[in-house]
Write a protein that holds these residues in place. Structure first.
Motif, PDB file in Angstrom:
ATOM      1  N   ASP A 159      -2.799  -2.920  -6.643  1.00 34.30           N
ATOM      2  CA  ASP A 159      -1.472  -3.479  -6.484  1.00 34.30           C
ATOM      3  C   ASP A 159      -1.646  -4.945  -6.119  1.00 34.30           C
ATOM      4  OD1 ASP A 159      -0.227  -0.422  -5.183  1.00 34.30           O
ATOM      5  OD2 ASP A 159       0.401  -1.385  -7.034  1.00 34.30           O
ATOM      6  N   ASN A 171       5.373  -3.092  -9.739  1.00 32.77           N
ATOM      7  CA  ASN A 171       5.299  -2.100  -8.661  1.00 32.77           C
ATOM      8  C   ASN A 171       6.547  -2.204  -7.780  1.00 32.77           C
ATOM      9  OD1 ASN A 171       4.840  -4.278  -6.956  1.00 32.77           O
ATOM     10  ND2 ASN A 171       2.671  -3.832  -6.651  1.00 32.77           N
ATOM     11  N   ARG A 178       1.318  -3.493 -10.580  1.00 36.67           N
ATOM     12  CA  ARG A 178       0.312  -2.425 -10.531  1.00 36.67           C
ATOM     13  C   ARG A 178      -0.601  -2.685 -11.725  1.00 36.67           C
ATOM     14  NH1 ARG A 178       2.718   2.212  -8.961  1.00 36.67           N
ATOM     15  NH2 ARG A 178       2.035   1.509  -6.930  1.00 36.67           N
TER      16      ARG A 178
END
Length: 117
Positions: free
Chosen positions: A19, A83, A89
């Protein structure tokens, strides 16, 4: 940052997931623009500078070759998606190429030969 589970199968894919704070568009540029990609994935590691496949803004796949013998090749796919935190992500999926496709056939293959008429 989380790393995927390791598999006992040699042909299984290696999946890494991160992330990032950067927006997906910025990560996409870093993965696809050669001058930016060269900083972290040098052309010397690629079997070809052009991607094997690409879905704009979402996924790009390259063929990577080891720099030392036996020069194994693998497909590396970069997947990018937003994300929950407003960042990206980032998934890296590495799958080894089928080694049997590249091996030369043995001299004695024990198969039927065509006979001259």
């Amino acid at each position: 940052m989380s790393d995927a589970v390791k598999s006992d199968h040699p042909d299984a894919a290696l999946v890494l997931e991160y992330d990032l704070d950067a927006p997906p568009a910025k990560v996409w540029r870093a993965v696809t623009i050669p001058a930016l990609r060269e900083r972290w994935l040098p052309d010397a590691d690629l079997a070809g500078a052009e991607p094997e496949s690409s879905i704009a803004g979402e996924e790009v796949r390259y063929l990577v070759r080891d720099s030392e013998p036996p020069f194994r090749e693998s497909h590396v796919t970069f997947r990018i998606e937003p994300n929950e935190a407003g960042g990206t992500r980032f998934r890296i999926i590495q799958q080894a190429c089928d080694v049997s496709e590249k091996l030369p056939r043995p001299a004695n293959t024990n198969c039927c030969l065509m006979r001259a008429a």
